[in-house]
Design an enzyme around this catalytic site. Structure first.
Site, PDB file in Angstrom:
ATOM      1  NE  ARG A   1      -2.628   1.193   3.622  1.00 26.22           N
ATOM      2  CZ  ARG A   1      -3.522   1.285   4.616  1.00 26.22           C
ATOM      3  NH1 ARG A   1      -4.818   1.349   4.335  1.00 26.22           N
ATOM      4  NH2 ARG A   1      -3.131   1.287   5.875  1.00 26.22           N
TER       5      ARG A   1
ATOM      6  CG  ASP B   1      -4.423   2.867  10.825  1.00 27.23           C
ATOM      7  OD1 ASP B   1      -5.391   3.518  11.280  1.00 27.23           O
ATOM      8  OD2 ASP B   1      -4.500   2.174   9.795  1.00 27.23           O
TER       9      ASP B   1
END
Length: 554
Positions: A177, A457
């Protein structure tokens, strides 16, 4: 035609020519080669103007939403794509047929090895929300992936030896990603502007590893974050076509799964798959970012105020609608519909609390399986067996054949009223606590942070900030005290939390809570609203030098 050239390109860091993770001899110099830089600079020059235009378009939509004259809906101009039943995604790519358990994490060397050794099918290696984008984190992430793909990643620390459990060809499939279209990499300038972070991350990984991955029987596979419009997916598709042509591999070798983690994208799922077509490997439910985006885009509308964060779940009306539409869309088009993150981590010193947390994970995965997802995410290797136990009940590598019958309307996707939802003082405290702890760690270079037995996150900190902005802006009344949420109240509680967290910090006066609070304060007072915390804080972790590196000596 853009010329292949490093003219007016400035690299504002020293290039390490010594290996850092022996016995591997790979250095940063092996990643930042002249030919690799020429490749990413070519991609940047070709596509950067379009990238910037698409980012401006996001703000045009926001202004229309703020005016009250516009409501999100399915696009009339793409009805032909949605209504055409004949088009499909591509045949599933090697290594991406069974994705029932995906583990995620940043490309730190030890985490990379642990993830590849986990009992999972695929591994989403993350340069985005679970990584703080310091230069070392980003460039050594590339070094680590380069070594992993070549079976030379093993290394020792004074406390532990890290070794792959076998040949990487037989280990979980790597899916990278890159950072989103909104981010830049300020250590490398092209034509007096920082290079697109998306192109930097994608380009270096693809250039060095695509052919090696094909030799392993897999391929260059990606997760694409934070998109808000199908034309942003088209931009990625254009990048993929040029990249594959440049190194001489067939178009369609790259595969990309798109995270549907913004509210506008939920209205364009079919168009996003269509734009990627031969490169599509499905969609994923990015739950916390989706909540963040919903608040962000609807923040000025008093009809869409969300309650305390722990009351916004995957069964909340707007979340349930988004999940069901995603699964139906993906399976009708023959691609994977991936479930969301189980962020829990084992609670080693409290067996009862641990059992409760693991039961929550199991129930969440059962819900995803029953809804029709083809697989799901875990943040920790210890959760992989639970996900495996649940998804083995598919009896097949995926359940793309199962097309759930449901009709999800635009109104369903915007149904943010949560039955019995409450906003309380505890909700303010929780948002400040999680937001400050995450931002403080991020400023120190860590983007994957255990907080209250969850692996957090950037998305969770974004929810914290957005909710507080929204509650202050609309002057909501707290259920527990009857008090109105004001800038003064959120500032007072912020100061209390900073003091408490600073005192408890093992870093003593070297902690960064005061710096985190400086950036947080105007946001939670409702005075300003930044598009992303990560771009707001980024300059604090940039470490450039005044004299650019001589690129002729690379």
């Amino acid at each position: 035609m853009v010329k292949v050239s490093l003219d007016n390109v400035k690299l504002l860091v020293d290039v390490d020519k010594e290996p850092f993770f022996k016995p591997s001899s790979t250095t940063v110099g092996d990643i930042l080669t002249k030919d690799a830089l020429e490749f990413i600079v070519l991609l940047h020059r070709t596509f950067n103007n379009k990238r910037k235009q698409l980012l401006e378009n996001r703000q045009v939509v926001q202004k229309k939403l703020d005016s009250g004259s516009y409501h999100l809906d399915f696009l009339p101009e793409t009805a032909n794509i949605r209504n055409d039943p004949t088009w499909q995604g591509p045949i599933l790519a090697p290594g991406l047929i069974n994705r029932s358990t995906e583990i995620t994490g940043p490309p730190l060397r030890n985490m990379l090895i642990n993830a590849l050794n986990a009992p999972v099918n695929t591994y989403m290696t993350d340069f985005e929300d679970s990584a703080s984008p310091t230069w070392n984190n980003m460039v050594y992430g590339q070094v680590n992936l380069y070594d992993a793909i070549r079976n030379q990643i093993d290394f020792d620390t004074p406390r532990k030896s890290y070794k792959l459990n076998g040949n990487v060809a037989n280990l979980p499939t790597i899916i990278v990603r890159p950072r989103g279209w909104h981010m830049v990499e300020k250590h490398l300038y092209v034509d007096d502007e920082p290079i697109s972070a998306s192109i930097f991350d994608f380009g270096l990984y693809f250039y060095h590893n695509a052919k090696e991955l094909i030799k392993l029987g897999k391929g260059p596979y990606f997760y694409l974050p934070k998109m808000e419009h199908h034309l942003e997916a088209k931009l990625w598709n254009d990048v993929f076509c040029v990249a594959q042509d440049y190194i001489g591999i067939p178009r369609g070798t790259i595969r990309a799964t798109v995270l549907i983690e913004t509210l506008p994208a939920a209205f364009q799922m079919e168009e996003i798959i269509y734009q990627l077509r031969q490169h599509s490997s499905g969609l994923n439910c990015g739950r916390w970012d989706y909540i963040f985006s919903t608040i962000k885009r609807l923040r000025n509308d008093p009809n869409h105020i969300l309650p305390n964060r722990n009351q916004v779940t995957m069964t909340s009306p707007f979340m349930d609608a988004y999940v069901k539409r995603l699964i139906n869309t993906c399976h009708r088009r023959g691609v994977h519909a991936m479930g969301g993150m189980a962020a829990q981590i084992p609670i080693k010193d409290d067996p009862a609390a641990n059992e409760k947390a693991m039961t929550k994970v199991r129930n969440d995965k059962i819900r995803e399986l029953t809804n029709g997802h083809d697989g799901s995410w875990v943040a920790h290797p210890a959760l992989a067996p639970i996900c495996n136990e649940v998804f083995i009940n598919m009896g097949t590598p995926n359940q793309i054949y199962f097309i759930p019958e449901n009709v999800v309307t635009a109104a369903n996707l915007l149904e943010t009223k949560i039955p019995n939802g409450e906003i309380t003082t505890e909700g303010i405290v929780q948002n400040l606590d999680i937001g400050l702890q995450y931002m403080e760690a991020w400023l120190r270079g860590s983007g994957c942070v255990p907080i209250n037995n969850l692996m957090e996150d950037a998305a969770t900190a974004e929810v914290s900030r957005c909710q507080l902005y929204q509650w202050v802006k609309h002057g909501v009344t707290l259920k527990d005290t009857g008090e109105k949420v004001t800038p003064e109240l959120t500032e007072k509680i912020l100061k209390e939390q900073v003091e408490r967290l600073s005192k408890a910090s093992p870093l003593g006066d070297k902690n960064k809570f005061a710096l985190a609070a400086k950036y947080f304060l105007p946001e939670i007072r409702g005075e300003k609203f930044s598009e992303f915390l990560t771009t707001l804080l980024y300059d604090e972790i940039v470490s450039t030098k005044a004299t650019p590196t001589d690129l002729s000596k690379l």
